[in-house]
Structures are given as C-alpha cells and as structure tokens.
Write an enzyme that holds these catalytic residues in place. Structure first.
Site, short mmCIF file in Angstrom:
data_model
loop_
_atom_site.label_atom_id
_atom_site.label_comp_id
_atom_site.label_asym_id
_atom_site.label_seq_id
_atom_site.Cartn_x
_atom_site.Cartn_y
_atom_site.Cartn_z
N ALA A 19 -2.66 -41.67 -5.56
CA ALA A 19 -3.34 -40.37 -5.61
C ALA A 19 -2.97 -39.55 -4.40
CB ALA A 19 -4.86 -40.57 -5.65
N GLY A 63 -0.57 -47.93 -0.87
CA GLY A 63 -1.88 -47.41 -0.46
C GLY A 63 -2.81 -48.55 -0.09
N LYS A 96 -9.09 -34.47 -9.10
CA LYS A 96 -9.39 -35.82 -9.62
C LYS A 96 -10.17 -35.72 -10.93
CE LYS A 96 -8.84 -39.39 -7.90
NZ LYS A 96 -7.73 -40.38 -7.99
N THR A 111 -13.09 -40.85 -8.15
CA THR A 111 -13.83 -40.64 -6.89
C THR A 111 -15.24 -40.09 -7.07
OG1 THR A 111 -13.80 -39.34 -4.84
CG2 THR A 111 -12.70 -38.38 -6.72
N THR A 156 -4.63 -38.10 -1.57
CA THR A 156 -5.96 -38.41 -1.02
C THR A 156 -6.32 -37.60 0.24
OG1 THR A 156 -4.97 -40.27 0.18
CG2 THR A 156 -6.01 -40.78 -1.92
N TYR A 186 -9.66 -31.33 -3.95
CA TYR A 186 -9.42 -32.76 -4.21
C TYR A 186 -10.28 -33.23 -5.39
CZ TYR A 186 -9.89 -37.84 -3.59
OH TYR A 186 -9.97 -39.21 -3.80
N1 LIG Z 1 -9.97 -43.45 0.30
C1 LIG Z 1 -11.17 -43.17 -0.16
O1 LIG Z 1 -12.15 -43.07 0.60
C2 LIG Z 1 -11.40 -42.99 -1.64
C3 LIG Z 1 -12.68 -42.63 -2.08
C4 LIG Z 1 -12.90 -42.48 -3.45
C5 LIG Z 1 -11.87 -42.68 -4.33
N2 LIG Z 1 -10.63 -42.98 -3.88
C6 LIG Z 1 -9.55 -43.15 -4.86
O2 LIG Z 1 -9.09 -44.48 -4.74
C7 LIG Z 1 -7.70 -44.52 -5.12
C8 LIG Z 1 -6.91 -45.26 -4.05
O3 LIG Z 1 -7.03 -44.52 -2.84
P1 LIG Z 1 -6.55 -45.13 -1.44
O4 LIG Z 1 -7.69 -44.97 -0.50
O5 LIG Z 1 -5.92 -46.45 -1.63
O6 LIG Z 1 -5.44 -44.04 -1.05
P2 LIG Z 1 -4.19 -44.14 -0.10
O7 LIG Z 1 -4.31 -45.30 0.83
O8 LIG Z 1 -3.98 -42.77 0.44
O9 LIG Z 1 -3.01 -44.48 -1.11
C9 LIG Z 1 -2.59 -43.57 -2.08
C10 LIG Z 1 -1.19 -43.95 -2.49
O10 LIG Z 1 -0.76 -42.98 -3.46
C11 LIG Z 1 0.60 -42.74 -3.23
N3 LIG Z 1 1.06 -41.45 -3.71
C12 LIG Z 1 0.70 -40.23 -3.26
N4 LIG Z 1 1.40 -39.28 -3.90
C13 LIG Z 1 2.24 -39.93 -4.74
C14 LIG Z 1 3.24 -39.50 -5.65
N5 LIG Z 1 3.55 -38.20 -5.80
N6 LIG Z 1 3.90 -40.43 -6.36
C15 LIG Z 1 3.63 -41.75 -6.20
N7 LIG Z 1 2.72 -42.21 -5.35
C16 LIG Z 1 2.03 -41.31 -4.62
C17 LIG Z 1 0.75 -42.79 -1.72
O11 LIG Z 1 2.10 -43.04 -1.46
P3 LIG Z 1 2.74 -42.89 0.01
O12 LIG Z 1 2.39 -44.18 0.68
O13 LIG Z 1 4.19 -42.71 -0.24
O14 LIG Z 1 2.10 -41.68 0.62
C18 LIG Z 1 -0.20 -43.92 -1.33
O15 LIG Z 1 0.49 -45.16 -1.25
C19 LIG Z 1 -7.29 -43.06 -5.35
O16 LIG Z 1 -7.36 -42.78 -6.72
C20 LIG Z 1 -8.35 -42.27 -4.62
O17 LIG Z 1 -8.51 -40.98 -5.18
C21 LIG Z 1 -10.37 -43.16 -2.54
#
Ligand SMILES: NC(=O)c1ccc[n+]([C@@H]2O[C@H](COP(=O)([O-])OP(=O)(O)OC[C@H]3O[C@@H](n4cnc5c(N)ncnc54)[C@H](OP(=O)(O)O)[C@@H]3O)[C@@H](O)[C@H]2O)c1
Length: 297
Positions: free
Chosen positions: A60, A11, A129, A101, A62, A125
C-alpha cells in the site's frame, strides 16, 4: 496446499506474513521491484502467469501525510490496484485477502467501529483505501476478505511509531507526544497470524470485511510511555526522562487523523477461536525479540 501470491514483500506486515503463509502452502512474495502496483497490465500478467489460489495484498501507499500532496499516486496504489488485483483474481478463481485501515472512519463516534458501520475518511490516504475496498467488493464479491487493522508496528520493514520512539528515546532528554488520539496498537506478528488463520479456515469465513487489532486502547502518549517502560525493563539505555502529553492541535500535520480510532474485532475473534492479545503484552513480546536481534553482533 494452496499456491499463495503475497504482495508487499518488503513492508512491515509483508515480512511478518511470509513465514505464516508458508505454513499454508508455497508462497511467491513480490516487492515493488517485481510488480509495481501502478501498472494494471503488469498486475494482470503476473496473476495470469502464476494462477495462485490465494492472493494476499499487504502492499500500500502508507505515507498518510504525503498522500495529501500526492493524491493521484495514493489513488493508483490504494484505490485502483486492489480492483485490478480483484479482477485478475476473478479470472483465475483466486481468493483475495486485502488489508485495509481504521482511517476509512472519521473517529468521531467514541465507540469501537463495526465492519458494517458508515465510513467517512478524513484524508486522502483513508479515501484511497476506501476506494480500494469498494473496488475489491465490486470485482470479486464472493471471494474476498478485507481485513482492516490499525496502528501497526513490527520489527521488520521501513519504520513505525515504536522504532521512532526507541530512536528518540535514546537521543533526546524530553519528548512531547499526542494524547487526544486513541487506538489499538497492533503487532504485525499477531496480525499476520490472524490473517493466516482466516485463510486456513477457508469457507468457514464468508467473504466480507473484517476488523483485527490487538485488544485494549491507548493514546499515542500511553503507547510511548509503555514503549519506554518496556524497553527500560529490557535493559535498553534511554536518554529521555521527560515525556509530555500534548493535544493534536500542538502537533499539526498535513493529514487529519481520527480521534477515536478503535475497531470492534469481535466477529473476527469469534471466527479465529482465540482472543486478540492485549497490545501491551504484544509490545513486550515484539520489543524483547527486536532488541535481542538488534543487539546481536
Ligand atoms: N502501518 C499502519 O499503521 C497501518 C495501519 C492500518 C492499516 N495499515 C495497512 O496495512 C497494510 C500493510 O501496511 P504496512 O504497515 O506493512 O506498510 P509498509 O511497511 O509501508 O509496507 C507497504 C509496502 O507496500 C509497498 N508498495 C508501495 N507502493 C507500491 C507499489 N506501487 N507497488 C508495489 N508495492 C508497493 C512498499 O514497497 P517499498 O518497500 O518498495 O516502498 C512496502 O513494502 C497496508 O494495507 C496498510 O494500508 C497499516
């Protein structure tokens, strides 16, 4: 040196976290191919076999809009898996750092939210969370840190608002971007550094829920304009010449989103000992690195 287990290897945050955590100790970073979080037995077995001292969960579900039609899967990954991780951490005496989040809030208050403020997710979502946060608190009350963040973007990973704007800004003459949702755009580089520092501070950081974003506030429209200004200043040729602000009502999505989604990060930055960089400054840093790397042969 702590033995660290990082989940969410592929991610955008996971990839930024890996080098930061490696400065603290040996890191085992797992992707979905090695540990699928929908499998509680695999979570228990993996953690028991490795016996890490610290687990960092950056994995997560996402896809905020898709979650509205896949509530069971979102709940399994975001709601149930963190609880299984926390139970496994309790068994081996590990600390769990779990990323959450701003979408646990409804965004109706118009003032930055404190970690202890009442939650009220608007969609599946956010609900999933929030369920994950509660499961972590319950299973590992004295050895967890929940780090809520918002509007995350980075150079690595599957995609984000900055990458989407760069793509559209190089292919379209005009764009319409939502102006009545505001938040704090947050660079994975700063977020990963803050998480690593919280871990490094050890017992000086009591178990509980923390907020961390870049400082300052922007609408998606402000953010888009800034992306184009910074990209242009860095020499990126753009086709877009007209960016129009629109209300959320003109861009309907399956999931409702908080209108005012700003987190109060004071408690966290007091512990870190340094202020969160302003979002515009971090955007500039990210874009200069990202555009330099993507222009390399
Ligand atoms: N993005 C935002 O704007 C945002 C905002 C607030 C909070 N957050 C939080 O920040 C954290 C990191 O988010 P991010 O933006 O880095 O998200 P991201 O780029 O979508 O990465 C999420 C990772 O989780 C993995 N994943 C999903 N389902 C899975 C499963 N069943 N088993 C194992 N791995 C799994 C995905 O794997 P694959 O590569 O195989 O799909 C992906 O690598 C999360 O907790 C998210 O809720 C994000």
């Amino acid at each position: 040196m702590s033995q660290i287990l990082l989940l969410g290897r592929d991610g955008q945050l996971g990839q930024a976290l890996k080098p930061q955590l490696e400065a603290l100790g040996p890191v085992t970073a797992l992707g979905r191919d090695q540990l699928d979080l929908v499998d509680p037995a695999a979570i228990a077995e993996t953690v028991a076999a490795m016996r890490p001292q610290v687990i960092v969960n950056a994995a997560a579900y996402t896809a905020v809009d898709r979650a509205e039609s896949e509530p069971d899967l979102a709940q399994k990954i975001n709601g149930d898996a963190p609880g299984h991780l926390a139970m496994a951490a309790a068994q081996c005496g590990a600390q769990l750092i779990h990323v959450s989040t701003d979408y646990v809030f409804d965004g109706q208050q118009g003032v930055p939210r404190q970690p202890q403020d009442a939650t009220g997710p608007l969609g599946i979502y956010g609900l999933s969370k929030l369920a994950g946060e509660l499961a972590v608190q319950q299973a590992l009350p004295n050895r967890h840190l929940i780090v809520r963040t918002a509007w995350v973007y980075g150079a690595a990973g599957p995609g984000n608002f900055v990458k989407t704007m760069l793509r559209l800004g190089q292919s379209r003459p005009e764009l319409r971007v939502v102006q009545d949702q505001v938040g704090s755009p947050t660079w994975t580089g700063d977020l990963a550094a803050a998480i690593a520092t919280l871990i490094k501070l050890g017992p000086a950081v009591p178990a509980g829920t923390y907020h961390y974003t870049n400082s300052g506030v922007a609408s998606w429209y402000d953010f888009a304009i800034a992306i184009f200004e910074e990209a242009k200043a860095l020499g990126l040729p753009l086709t877009v010449t007209d960016v129009q602000p629109i209300p959320t009502s003109a861009y309907p999505t399956p999931a409702r989103r908080p209108a005012y989604s700003v987190l109060n990060c004071q408690q966290t930055t007091d512990l870190l000992g340094y202020p969160a960089p302003h979002w515009r400054q971090s955007l500039r840093t990210m874009l200069s690195q990202y555009l330099q790397e993507s222009q390399q042969p």
